[in-house]
Design a protein around this motif. Structure first.
Motif, PDB file in Angstrom:
ATOM      1  N   PRO A 104      33.755  44.003  39.216  1.00  0.00           N
ATOM      2  CA  PRO A 104      33.230  43.348  40.416  1.00  0.00           C
ATOM      3  C   PRO A 104      31.733  43.616  40.618  1.00  0.00           C
ATOM      4  N   SER A 105      30.961  43.321  39.593  1.00  0.00           N
ATOM      5  CA  SER A 105      29.505  43.473  39.643  1.00  0.00           C
ATOM      6  C   SER A 105      28.945  42.757  38.425  1.00  0.00           C
ATOM      7  N   ALA A 106      27.621  42.708  38.340  1.00  0.00           N
ATOM      8  CA  ALA A 106      27.008  42.099  37.157  1.00  0.00           C
ATOM      9  C   ALA A 106      26.980  43.083  35.989  1.00  0.00           C
ATOM     10  N   ALA A 161      34.201  35.931  43.887  1.00  0.00           N
ATOM     11  CA  ALA A 161      34.196  35.618  42.463  1.00  0.00           C
ATOM     12  C   ALA A 161      35.236  36.429  41.707  1.00  0.00           C
ATOM     13  N   THR A 162      35.375  37.707  42.084  1.00  0.00           N
ATOM     14  CA  THR A 162      36.372  38.570  41.454  1.00  0.00           C
ATOM     15  C   THR A 162      37.774  38.026  41.669  1.00  0.00           C
ATOM     16  N   VAL A 213      36.762  41.297  28.915  1.00  0.00           N
ATOM     17  CA  VAL A 213      36.130  41.980  30.046  1.00  0.00           C
ATOM     18  C   VAL A 213      35.133  41.004  30.662  1.00  0.00           C
ATOM     19  N   ALA A 214      35.308  40.723  31.947  1.00  0.00           N
ATOM     20  CA  ALA A 214      34.425  39.780  32.640  1.00  0.00           C
ATOM     21  C   ALA A 214      33.645  40.493  33.731  1.00  0.00           C
ATOM     22  N   ASN A 215      32.485  39.973  34.037  1.00  0.00           N
ATOM     23  CA  ASN A 215      31.716  40.481  35.173  1.00  0.00           C
ATOM     24  C   ASN A 215      31.591  39.376  36.225  1.00  0.00           C
ATOM     25  N   VAL A 241      33.062  36.180  30.516  1.00  0.00           N
ATOM     26  CA  VAL A 241      33.523  37.200  29.567  1.00  0.00           C
ATOM     27  C   VAL A 241      32.323  37.776  28.821  1.00  0.00           C
ATOM     28  N   THR A 242      32.240  39.108  28.759  1.00  0.00           N
ATOM     29  CA  THR A 242      31.056  39.780  28.228  1.00  0.00           C
ATOM     30  C   THR A 242      31.257  40.432  26.871  1.00  0.00           C
TER      31      THR A 242
END
Length: 333
Positions: free
Chosen positions: A81-83, A301-302, A100-102, A318-319
């Motif tokens: 829940p952050s950038a 967004a989360t 894993v998403a931000n 997705v990162t």
């Protein structure tokens, strides 16, 4: 279907205004949402072992490192829940095919406003002039030598959503903007430069790049030394991106006119850090992106992205290079 039949979503971030309510509106009909009951490592690992989806901890207290990837064998999706995702071992989760998403861009406006505000405060000497007024002075002569920010060249390191918004605000003020990014950004209206060229032609250097192994120490002593005399630095990225001892030395000897810092190598900042004593430094306790507006956008967004994951829809941001469709249990839900 009862909550016991739903995927279990573990929330590591501590309760904040509207967090549970927003998550509930989006997820209670499709997931069993569980806030971490006690904030200790044993509870964290016990709950992690039973989770299907994890919402990370924006405070940085609980990391999702390789050890946690090994514990969370049921986990099929991680939403930070952050950038920033520097508290997550992206490779370890990728090895398990867990995306894993931000929340890229959710707090971009908030962070950008602070970055530009810090630059304005430093360039226009807001704090020292205010302090002298409070002490009874009338420091009108101190305005001599102040240059409008519109006349200062801005260089931005890192052109994600935050860097782009910073560029837009400075450009609206009238400042010439240039940037460096790890990958080409041909769609941007400003010139891209090499790091040495950017530093040599920048009066206001804004650091907005994510912390990754390749960006640790990116703003080195040599790069700081190549900035023009009278330049200022604003860091809203992560502390270790900047060589902090070199930054302190440049501020102490006057090679840098000032710095606005929202992030530090060690957080909380040590009580005896020289940064606390320098008159040309603006300090902020890593809350540039924590306005009420920004937090609401991050939580929204989360919740929306986790819902996509639980329903088997493509997730966003997705990162770690894993496909964006999430398998919960035996099939896509």
């Amino acid at each position: 279907m009862t909550s016991a039949d739903h995927p279990r979503v573990l929330v590591l971030t501590p309760p904040a205004d509207g967090l549970r309510e927003t998550l509930g509106r989006h997820l209670d009909d499709v997931a069993d949402v569980r806030m971490l009951p006690d904030r200790d490592p044993a509870t964290f690992h016990r709950e992690l072992a039973e989770a299907d989806v994890v919402i990370g901890d924006w405070t940085g207290q609980f990391w999702l490192a390789a050890a946690e990837a090994a514990i969370g064998t049921r986990v099929r999706f991680v939403q930070q829940p952050s950038a920033g995702v520097d508290t997550i071992d992206l490779a370890a989760w990728a090895e398990r095919s867990v995306p894993v998403a931000n929340c890229a861009g959710a707090n971009a406006q908030s962070v950008a406003e602070w970055a530009v505000g810090a630059a304005l405060a430093l360039e226009r000497r807001f704090l020292p002039l205010h302090q002298r007024m409070v002490e009874g002075g009338w420091p009108a002569e101190s305005a001599r030598g102040i240059v409008d920010v519109a006349a200062r060249r801005v260089g931005i390191i890192g052109m994600g959503a935050i860097g782009r918004r910073i560029g837009e605000i400075f450009a609206a003020i009238g400042s010439p903007v240039a940037f460096w990014n790890r990958s080409p950004r041909l769609e941007l209206p400003w010139p891209a430069r090499s790091l040495p060229e950017l530093a040599a032609t920048t009066d206001i250097l804004v650091v907005a790049v994510p912390l990754q192994p390749e960006t640790r120490g990116l703003v080195s002593a040599d790069l700081l030394a190549s900035l023009p005399a009278g330049a200022v630095l604003v860091n809203i990225a992560r502390g270790p991106v900047v060589d902090e001892p070199a930054l302190i030395a440049a501020l102490q000897d006057g090679r840098l006119a000032g710095a606005g810092l929202d992030v530090f190598t060690t957080e909380p900042l040590e009580t005896d850090s020289p940064l606390r004593t320098l008159p040309n430094v603006l300090l902020n306790p890593h809350v540039a992106g924590s306005s009420t507006t920004a937090l609401a956008a991050v939580v929204q967004a989360t919740a929306e992205n986790v819902r996509r994951a639980v329903l088997g829809e493509p997730v966003r941001w997705v990162t770690n290079g894993v496909p964006d469709r999430v398998a919960i249990g035996e099939q896509y839900c």
